[in-house]
Motif scaffolding. Structure first.
Motif, PDB file in Angstrom:
ATOM      1  N   THR A  16     -76.608   4.988  50.999  1.00  0.00           N
ATOM      2  CA  THR A  16     -75.716   3.986  51.595  1.00  0.00           C
ATOM      3  C   THR A  16     -76.515   2.997  52.426  1.00  0.00           C
ATOM      4  O   THR A  16     -76.357   1.770  52.287  1.00  0.00           O
ATOM      5  N   VAL A  17     -77.387   3.511  53.270  1.00  0.00           N
ATOM      6  CA  VAL A  17     -78.208   2.642  54.129  1.00  0.00           C
ATOM      7  C   VAL A  17     -79.148   1.789  53.279  1.00  0.00           C
ATOM      8  O   VAL A  17     -79.280   0.579  53.507  1.00  0.00           O
ATOM      9  N   TYR A  18     -79.790   2.403  52.277  1.00  0.00           N
ATOM     10  CA  TYR A  18     -80.733   1.654  51.439  1.00  0.00           C
ATOM     11  C   TYR A  18     -80.043   0.517  50.687  1.00  0.00           C
ATOM     12  O   TYR A  18     -80.549  -0.604  50.648  1.00  0.00           O
ATOM     13  N   ILE A  19     -78.910   0.802  50.060  1.00  0.00           N
ATOM     14  CA  ILE A  19     -78.201  -0.240  49.313  1.00  0.00           C
ATOM     15  C   ILE A  19     -77.762  -1.358  50.251  1.00  0.00           C
ATOM     16  O   ILE A  19     -77.864  -2.544  49.916  1.00  0.00           O
ATOM     17  N   THR A  20     -77.294  -1.003  51.446  1.00  0.00           N
ATOM     18  CA  THR A  20     -76.881  -2.007  52.428  1.00  0.00           C
ATOM     19  C   THR A  20     -78.060  -2.882  52.837  1.00  0.00           C
ATOM     20  O   THR A  20     -77.968  -4.121  52.825  1.00  0.00           O
ATOM     21  N   VAL A  21     -79.180  -2.248  53.180  1.00  0.00           N
ATOM     22  CA  VAL A  21     -80.366  -2.999  53.619  1.00  0.00           C
ATOM     23  C   VAL A  21     -80.934  -3.839  52.481  1.00  0.00           C
ATOM     24  O   VAL A  21     -81.270  -5.017  52.673  1.00  0.00           O
ATOM     25  N   GLN A  22     -81.024  -3.259  51.281  1.00  0.00           N
ATOM     26  CA  GLN A  22     -81.589  -4.000  50.152  1.00  0.00           C
ATOM     27  C   GLN A  22     -80.711  -5.190  49.786  1.00  0.00           C
ATOM     28  O   GLN A  22     -81.218  -6.264  49.460  1.00  0.00           O
ATOM     29  N   SER A  23     -79.402  -5.024  49.853  1.00  0.00           N
ATOM     30  CA  SER A  23     -78.497  -6.141  49.587  1.00  0.00           C
ATOM     31  C   SER A  23     -78.688  -7.240  50.617  1.00  0.00           C
ATOM     32  O   SER A  23     -78.655  -8.432  50.291  1.00  0.00           O
ATOM     33  N   TRP A  24     -78.872  -6.851  51.863  1.00  0.00           N
ATOM     34  CA  TRP A  24     -79.102  -7.825  52.940  1.00  0.00           C
ATOM     35  C   TRP A  24     -80.397  -8.594  52.691  1.00  0.00           C
ATOM     36  O   TRP A  24     -80.456  -9.814  52.843  1.00  0.00           O
ATOM     37  N   ILE A  25     -81.443  -7.880  52.306  1.00  0.00           N
ATOM     38  CA  ILE A  25     -82.746  -8.512  52.071  1.00  0.00           C
ATOM     39  C   ILE A  25     -82.662  -9.516  50.926  1.00  0.00           C
ATOM     40  O   ILE A  25     -83.203 -10.619  51.020  1.00  0.00           O
ATOM     41  N   LEU A  26     -81.992  -9.154  49.856  1.00  0.00           N
ATOM     42  CA  LEU A  26     -82.019  -9.975  48.643  1.00  0.00           C
ATOM     43  C   LEU A  26     -80.970 -11.083  48.600  1.00  0.00           C
ATOM     44  O   LEU A  26     -81.080 -11.990  47.779  1.00  0.00           O
ATOM     45  N   SER A  27     -79.977 -11.026  49.458  1.00  0.00           N
ATOM     46  CA  SER A  27     -78.924 -12.039  49.393  1.00  0.00           C
ATOM     47  C   SER A  27     -79.321 -13.303  50.156  1.00  0.00           C
ATOM     48  O   SER A  27     -80.016 -13.234  51.168  1.00  0.00           O
ATOM     49  N   LYS A  87     -74.594 -13.470  53.072  1.00  0.00           N
ATOM     50  CA  LYS A  87     -74.800 -12.190  53.754  1.00  0.00           C
ATOM     51  C   LYS A  87     -73.478 -11.708  54.338  1.00  0.00           C
ATOM     52  O   LYS A  87     -72.856 -12.384  55.132  1.00  0.00           O
ATOM     53  N   ASN A  88     -73.065 -10.522  53.921  1.00  0.00           N
ATOM     54  CA  ASN A  88     -71.815  -9.926  54.374  1.00  0.00           C
ATOM     55  C   ASN A  88     -72.061  -8.432  54.580  1.00  0.00           C
ATOM     56  O   ASN A  88     -71.924  -7.640  53.634  1.00  0.00           O
ATOM     57  N   PRO A  89     -72.436  -8.012  55.795  1.00  0.00           N
ATOM     58  CA  PRO A  89     -72.815  -6.618  56.014  1.00  0.00           C
ATOM     59  C   PRO A  89     -71.694  -5.618  55.726  1.00  0.00           C
ATOM     60  O   PRO A  89     -71.958  -4.519  55.246  1.00  0.00           O
ATOM     61  N   VAL A  90     -70.447  -5.986  55.996  1.00  0.00           N
ATOM     62  CA  VAL A  90     -69.339  -5.067  55.726  1.00  0.00           C
ATOM     63  C   VAL A  90     -69.211  -4.829  54.224  1.00  0.00           C
ATOM     64  O   VAL A  90     -69.068  -3.687  53.760  1.00  0.00           O
ATOM     65  N   LYS A  91     -69.279  -5.888  53.446  1.00  0.00           N
ATOM     66  CA  LYS A  91     -69.203  -5.762  51.991  1.00  0.00           C
ATOM     67  C   LYS A  91     -70.383  -4.951  51.456  1.00  0.00           C
ATOM     68  O   LYS A  91     -70.197  -4.065  50.620  1.00  0.00           O
ATOM     69  N   PHE A  92     -71.588  -5.233  51.953  1.00  0.00           N
ATOM     70  CA  PHE A  92     -72.772  -4.500  51.510  1.00  0.00           C
ATOM     71  C   PHE A  92     -72.639  -3.015  51.838  1.00  0.00           C
ATOM     72  O   PHE A  92     -72.990  -2.156  51.032  1.00  0.00           O
ATOM     73  N   PHE A  93     -72.141  -2.704  53.045  1.00  0.00           N
ATOM     74  CA  PHE A  93     -71.973  -1.304  53.444  1.00  0.00           C
ATOM     75  C   PHE A  93     -70.946  -0.611  52.552  1.00  0.00           C
ATOM     76  O   PHE A  93     -71.151   0.524  52.127  1.00  0.00           O
ATOM     77  N   MET A  94     -69.843  -1.279  52.263  1.00  0.00           N
ATOM     78  CA  MET A  94     -68.804  -0.682  51.417  1.00  0.00           C
ATOM     79  C   MET A  94     -69.331  -0.420  50.003  1.00  0.00           C
ATOM     80  O   MET A  94     -69.076   0.638  49.419  1.00  0.00           O
TER      81      MET A  94
END
Length: 160
Positions: free
Chosen positions: A109-120, A125-132
């Motif tokens: 969960t943390v990795y997908i959230t962080v990786q999405s943040w890095i690449l977007s 950038k939408n941390p809530v969407k990335f976390f979900m």
């Protein structure tokens, strides 16, 4: 011939070749006797998909190379993404190091959230969407591996 014209073709051929070599090597992974889908299943699927995607990249690269026109080429420099690459590699290493002690569900969960943040891009950038997305993806993957493939993933601090 211009190197830039064929850069996707070169990348596609490389990915295709690596995928095929790894797919052939995956046949040396022992299957195991206790389960119907053994430890050789995922390497074969992953490498097979890598080879297919390499073929698609090569195909699309050939199409783009035929359409390539050097005179109409956009002459602005492409931005190099060295910071994003370094952050992605660092995130992957942290994920690998903490996967067993912390657990698959939390770390994925943390990795997908962080990786999405890095690449977007900044505007998306939408941390809530990335976390979900990370939470749902890690829960689904954990369920599939645990209940369908009957393979254990690191439980970590959650203990389930």
């Amino acid at each position: 011939m211009h190197k830039e014209k064929f850069k996707d073709v070169y990348a596609g051929v490389f990915v295709l070749a690596v995928g095929l070599i790894l797919f052939a090597a995956s046949f040396s992974v022992p299957k195991g006797a206790a389960v119907s889908i053994g430890s050789d299943f995922m390497p074969k699927v992953t490498c097979g998909l890598m080879a297919v995607l390499g073929g698609i990249i090569t195909w699309n690269g050939n199409i783009q190379a035929k359409k390539y026109n050097e005179n109409n080429k956009n002459h602005r420099e492409e931005k190099k993404h060295y910071k994003e690459l370094a952050a992605s590699v660092a995130a992957l290493f942290v994920y690998m190091i903490l996967l067993v002690p912390v657990g698959f569900v939390i770390m994925t969960t943390v990795y997908i959230t962080v990786q999405s943040w890095i690449l977007s891009p900044k505007e998306k950038k939408n941390p809530v969407k990335f976390f979900m997305i990370g939470a749902v993806a890690s829960a689904v993957i954990y369920y599939i591996f645990r209940n369908i493939f009957v393979l254990m993933l690191p439980a970590g601090i959650l203990g389930f």
